[in-house]
Design an enzyme around this catalytic site. Structure first.
Site, PDB file in Angstrom:
ATOM      1  N   TRP A  26      56.959  58.694  42.931  1.00  0.00           N
ATOM      2  CA  TRP A  26      56.844  57.391  43.580  1.00  0.00           C
ATOM      3  C   TRP A  26      56.408  56.383  42.520  1.00  0.00           C
ATOM      4  O   TRP A  26      55.468  56.635  41.777  1.00  0.00           O
ATOM      5  CB  TRP A  26      55.809  57.397  44.727  1.00  0.00           C
ATOM      6  CG  TRP A  26      55.523  55.993  45.179  1.00  0.00           C
ATOM      7  CD1 TRP A  26      56.353  55.192  45.900  1.00  0.00           C
ATOM      8  CD2 TRP A  26      54.362  55.203  44.873  1.00  0.00           C
ATOM      9  NE1 TRP A  26      55.777  53.949  46.077  1.00  0.00           N
ATOM     10  CE2 TRP A  26      54.561  53.931  45.458  1.00  0.00           C
ATOM     11  CE3 TRP A  26      53.177  55.442  44.157  1.00  0.00           C
ATOM     12  CZ2 TRP A  26      53.618  52.909  45.351  1.00  0.00           C
ATOM     13  CZ3 TRP A  26      52.244  54.426  44.057  1.00  0.00           C
ATOM     14  CH2 TRP A  26      52.471  53.167  44.658  1.00  0.00           C
ATOM     15  N   ASP A  78      57.467  58.628  53.662  1.00  0.00           N
ATOM     16  CA  ASP A  78      56.057  58.367  53.985  1.00  0.00           C
ATOM     17  C   ASP A  78      56.113  57.412  55.176  1.00  0.00           C
ATOM     18  O   ASP A  78      56.751  56.354  55.097  1.00  0.00           O
ATOM     19  CB  ASP A  78      55.389  57.729  52.757  1.00  0.00           C
ATOM     20  CG  ASP A  78      53.936  57.335  52.977  1.00  0.00           C
ATOM     21  OD1 ASP A  78      53.645  56.706  54.009  1.00  0.00           O
ATOM     22  OD2 ASP A  78      53.095  57.615  52.096  1.00  0.00           O
ATOM     23  N   LYS A  98      59.829  53.018  49.348  1.00  0.00           N
ATOM     24  CA  LYS A  98      58.795  52.156  49.921  1.00  0.00           C
ATOM     25  C   LYS A  98      59.353  50.766  50.161  1.00  0.00           C
ATOM     26  O   LYS A  98      60.198  50.289  49.400  1.00  0.00           O
ATOM     27  CB  LYS A  98      57.600  52.088  48.967  1.00  0.00           C
ATOM     28  CG  LYS A  98      56.412  51.399  49.569  1.00  0.00           C
ATOM     29  CD  LYS A  98      55.136  51.690  48.809  1.00  0.00           C
ATOM     30  CE  LYS A  98      53.984  50.930  49.441  1.00  0.00           C
ATOM     31  NZ  LYS A  98      52.707  51.237  48.826  1.00  0.00           N
ATOM     32  N   ASP A 122      50.859  49.306  55.235  1.00  0.00           N
ATOM     33  CA  ASP A 122      50.737  50.673  54.704  1.00  0.00           C
ATOM     34  C   ASP A 122      49.280  50.940  54.314  1.00  0.00           C
ATOM     35  O   ASP A 122      48.962  51.141  53.155  1.00  0.00           O
ATOM     36  CB  ASP A 122      51.673  50.798  53.491  1.00  0.00           C
ATOM     37  CG  ASP A 122      51.628  52.171  52.857  1.00  0.00           C
ATOM     38  OD1 ASP A 122      51.448  53.156  53.598  1.00  0.00           O
ATOM     39  OD2 ASP A 122      51.777  52.257  51.621  1.00  0.00           O
ATOM     40  N   GLU A 172      60.187  59.246  46.669  1.00  0.00           N
ATOM     41  CA  GLU A 172      59.563  58.561  47.804  1.00  0.00           C
ATOM     42  C   GLU A 172      59.898  57.074  47.766  1.00  0.00           C
ATOM     43  O   GLU A 172      59.602  56.382  46.790  1.00  0.00           O
ATOM     44  CB  GLU A 172      58.035  58.759  47.724  1.00  0.00           C
ATOM     45  CG  GLU A 172      57.244  58.062  48.823  1.00  0.00           C
ATOM     46  CD  GLU A 172      55.735  58.320  48.718  1.00  0.00           C
ATOM     47  OE1 GLU A 172      55.275  58.837  47.677  1.00  0.00           O
ATOM     48  OE2 GLU A 172      55.024  57.997  49.687  1.00  0.00           O
ATOM     49  N   ASP A 187      47.221  53.373  55.043  1.00  0.00           N
ATOM     50  CA  ASP A 187      46.785  54.754  54.806  1.00  0.00           C
ATOM     51  C   ASP A 187      45.487  55.115  55.515  1.00  0.00           C
ATOM     52  O   ASP A 187      44.584  55.701  54.921  1.00  0.00           O
ATOM     53  CB  ASP A 187      46.711  55.039  53.298  1.00  0.00           C
ATOM     54  CG  ASP A 187      48.089  55.091  52.662  1.00  0.00           C
ATOM     55  OD1 ASP A 187      48.871  55.972  53.032  1.00  0.00           O
ATOM     56  OD2 ASP A 187      48.397  54.213  51.815  1.00  0.00           O
ATOM     57  N   HIS A 236      55.807  53.608  54.946  1.00  0.00           N
ATOM     58  CA  HIS A 236      56.675  52.896  54.003  1.00  0.00           C
ATOM     59  C   HIS A 236      57.910  52.247  54.604  1.00  0.00           C
ATOM     60  O   HIS A 236      58.910  52.049  53.918  1.00  0.00           O
ATOM     61  CB  HIS A 236      57.104  53.843  52.882  1.00  0.00           C
ATOM     62  CG  HIS A 236      55.975  54.181  51.960  1.00  0.00           C
ATOM     63  ND1 HIS A 236      56.160  54.775  50.740  1.00  0.00           N
ATOM     64  CD2 HIS A 236      54.648  53.984  52.075  1.00  0.00           C
ATOM     65  CE1 HIS A 236      54.991  54.947  50.155  1.00  0.00           C
ATOM     66  NE2 HIS A 236      54.050  54.479  50.945  1.00  0.00           N
ATOM     67  N   HIS A 273      55.243  62.462  53.761  1.00  0.00           N
ATOM     68  CA  HIS A 273      53.845  62.088  53.580  1.00  0.00           C
ATOM     69  C   HIS A 273      53.395  61.598  54.942  1.00  0.00           C
ATOM     70  O   HIS A 273      53.855  60.558  55.410  1.00  0.00           O
ATOM     71  CB  HIS A 273      53.697  60.951  52.566  1.00  0.00           C
ATOM     72  CG  HIS A 273      53.554  61.424  51.160  1.00  0.00           C
ATOM     73  ND1 HIS A 273      53.367  60.556  50.103  1.00  0.00           N
ATOM     74  CD2 HIS A 273      53.549  62.678  50.639  1.00  0.00           C
ATOM     75  CE1 HIS A 273      53.257  61.266  48.994  1.00  0.00           C
ATOM     76  NE2 HIS A 273      53.374  62.547  49.286  1.00  0.00           N
ATOM     77  N   ASP A 310      48.893  62.021  53.210  1.00  0.00           N
ATOM     78  CA  ASP A 310      48.677  60.949  52.224  1.00  0.00           C
ATOM     79  C   ASP A 310      47.929  59.798  52.892  1.00  0.00           C
ATOM     80  O   ASP A 310      48.550  58.911  53.468  1.00  0.00           O
ATOM     81  CB  ASP A 310      50.028  60.470  51.664  1.00  0.00           C
ATOM     82  CG  ASP A 310      49.859  59.348  50.638  1.00  0.00           C
ATOM     83  OD1 ASP A 310      48.727  59.154  50.154  1.00  0.00           O
ATOM     84  OD2 ASP A 310      50.857  58.669  50.323  1.00  0.00           O
TER      85      ASP A 310
HETATM   86  C1  RNT Z   1      52.003  54.845  47.806  1.00  0.00           C
HETATM   87  C2  RNT Z   1      52.609  56.178  48.106  1.00  0.00           C
HETATM   88  C3  RNT Z   1      52.128  57.309  47.266  1.00  0.00           C
HETATM   89  C4  RNT Z   1      50.621  57.290  47.026  1.00  0.00           C
HETATM   90  C5  RNT Z   1      50.067  58.536  46.382  1.00  0.00           C
HETATM   91  C6  RNT Z   1      48.677  58.341  45.912  1.00  0.00           C
HETATM   92  O1  RNT Z   1      52.298  53.902  48.737  1.00  0.00           O
HETATM   93  O2  RNT Z   1      52.454  56.477  49.452  1.00  0.00           O
HETATM   94  O3  RNT Z   1      52.549  58.506  47.814  1.00  0.00           O
HETATM   95  O4  RNT Z   1      49.937  57.056  48.210  1.00  0.00           O
HETATM   96  O5  RNT Z   1      50.909  58.960  45.411  1.00  0.00           O
HETATM   97 ZN    ZN Z   2      52.987  58.455  50.102  1.00  0.00          ZN
END
Ligand code: RNT
Ligand code: ZN
Length: 412
Positions: free
Chosen positions: A180, A254, A223, A289, A221, A291, A257, A281, A321
């Site tokens: 990523w 993810d 985004k 995003d 990945e 998290d 994303h 993720h 994640d």
């Molecule tokens: C970032 C991505 C990625 C990170 C990690 C730490 O938006 O989701 O996966 O969160 O690699």
């Molecule tokens: Zn991620």
């Protein structure tokens, strides 16, 4: 109600709780190491960058490999099921403190984590770290127009492939290596194709290193945006999906994303029809995003339902994640991981065949009634039985408080 009563209630609907628990126990979830220290890592003092952010300042953050290791162990002891450790390259542990930059890291700098994994008989997944580093120039890495910057990060990617293969060889479990990059622009770019062409070229260069594809699964990945990268990301969904398809590598989704009304749960089936494996993720975005810690919420359940109903428990690499620094970090880990496990179990306890049949026969009234009835089945009894069998306490808050008092509070 006891477990045996719950078991009978599910059995009356044709659902075997024993089989569900057995399937859950075999499904590995890859635990992200970065919840323990707010994505800081050990190889740089640079603040977290790349358009991702941890908020909060809860005391007791892990500052050293040994502290992080102890915290991961504590979290593992409170989470049932099969685990893998998901590491970032920034968590390299240098012998006698000798710093090695990211374009020079080698397997030996990860021997610490290999020992950790071997002692616990688990596998390791890996992530090159394309952020929080002085060579990230103007938020660009693999797509940079500056050849020196681009070459540095290509080399980092190559180093990480070698390290991933080392993890697979040492642990005996395949390693998922996820790429990523944060690259993007705050404002409307003048050139959208240039950065993407350079990203493509960089990925081609990284993947030109021969590696054993039965041992290392490279994932990419995508985004949609990041903080300070609101208008454009180089690694968009279309870029990543096309790249992955052309090169025969694995897509990673993810669920933070995508545009807020887009759901990863709806994407899984399509991706499974065109990919041998897919990776996830699992996170929770709140308005962006962000998290947040994964909850036992509708989308997490729906994602797990899709994995189970597509018969894809062995085709989906499931990883977490999220990073919350506003609450006890161990508790954040445990709560989120348990919720992934819970959602998988919940999915395994649905009358999938019956529901599919109702859909195919257009009996939608009945389908809705059954779906709603399933929500109040004695799921909690089966979950607690699963925890008992795994030898894990149902109530983890007391354990975490004790660890906070005895260990975390001594870190200042
Ligand atoms: C970032 C991505 C990625 C990170 C990690 C730490 O938006 O989701 O996966 O969160 O690699
Ligand atoms: Zn991620």
């Amino acid at each position: 109600m006891s477990y045996s009563e719950a078991k009978a209630k599910y059995a009356a609907l044709g659902i075997d709780t024993e089989k569900a628990m057995e399937a859950l126990g075999k499904t590995p979830v890859s635990v992200h190491c970065w919840q323990g220290d707010d994505v800081s890592g050990f190889d740089s003092d640079k603040a977290l960058s790349g358009g991702i952010q941890t908020t909060g300042n809860y005391p007791g953050k892990a500052r050293t490999p040994d502290e992080l290791k102890a915290d991961i162990d504590k979290a593992f002891s409170l989470v049932p099921g099969k685990k893998k450790l998901n590491l970032h390259a920034s968590y390299a542990v240098f012998n006698d403190g000798k710093f090695v930059d990211r374009n020079e890291i080698r397997p030996e700098h990860f021997a610490y984590w290999v020992n950790f994994a071997k002692e616990r008989n688990i596998g390791i997944d890996f992530n090159p770290t394309f952020f929080s580093h002085p060579m990230v120039k103007d938020n660009l890495t693999l797509s940079s127009p500056d050849e020196e910057v681009r070459a540095f990060w290509v080399e980092h990617g190559k180093r990480c492939l070698e390290i991933s293969e080392y993890f697979a060889n040492e642990t005996g479990y395949p390693c998922v290596m996820n790429i990523w990059i944060p690259d993007g622009y705050k404002d409307i770019p003048a050139d959208r194709i240039g950065p993407r062409a350079r990203f493509k070229k960089s990925l081609d260069e990284i993947l030109s290193v021969p590696y054993d594809k039965t041992k290392v699964y490279v994932t990419l990945e995508s985004k949609v945006f990041g903080i300070g990268l609101e208008s454009y990301t180089v690694g968009s969904a279309e870029f990543c999906m096309n790249y992955v398809a052309q090169k025969g590598i694995t897509p990673l989704m993810d669920n933070g994303h995508y545009h807020p009304t887009e759901l990863v749960s709806d994407k899984i089936s399509s991706m499974l029809l065109f990919n041998e494996k897919i990776a996830l993720h699992i996170t929770r975005g709140v308005r962006w995003d962000s998290d947040h810690v994964v909850l036992f919420d509708d989308e997490t359940k729906e994602i797990c339902k899709e994995i189970v109903r597509c018969g894809a428990l062995d085709r989906v690499f499931i990883a977490t994640d999220y990073f919350d620094a506003s609450i006890n970090r161990i508790s954040a880990w445990v709560t989120g991981l348990r919720n992934v496990q819970k959602s998988l179990l919940f999915a395994l306890l649905q009358p999938a065949e019956k529901m599919k049949k109702l859909q195919d026969e257009s009996r939608f009234t009945e389908l809705m009634v059954l779906s709603e009835d399933m929500k109040t089945m004695p799921f909690g009894e089966v979950w607690e039985e699963y925890l008992r069998r795994e030898g894990i306490a149902a109530d983890y808050f007391a354990e975490i408080k004790k660890y906070e008092n005895e260990v975390l509070s001594l870190r200042s």
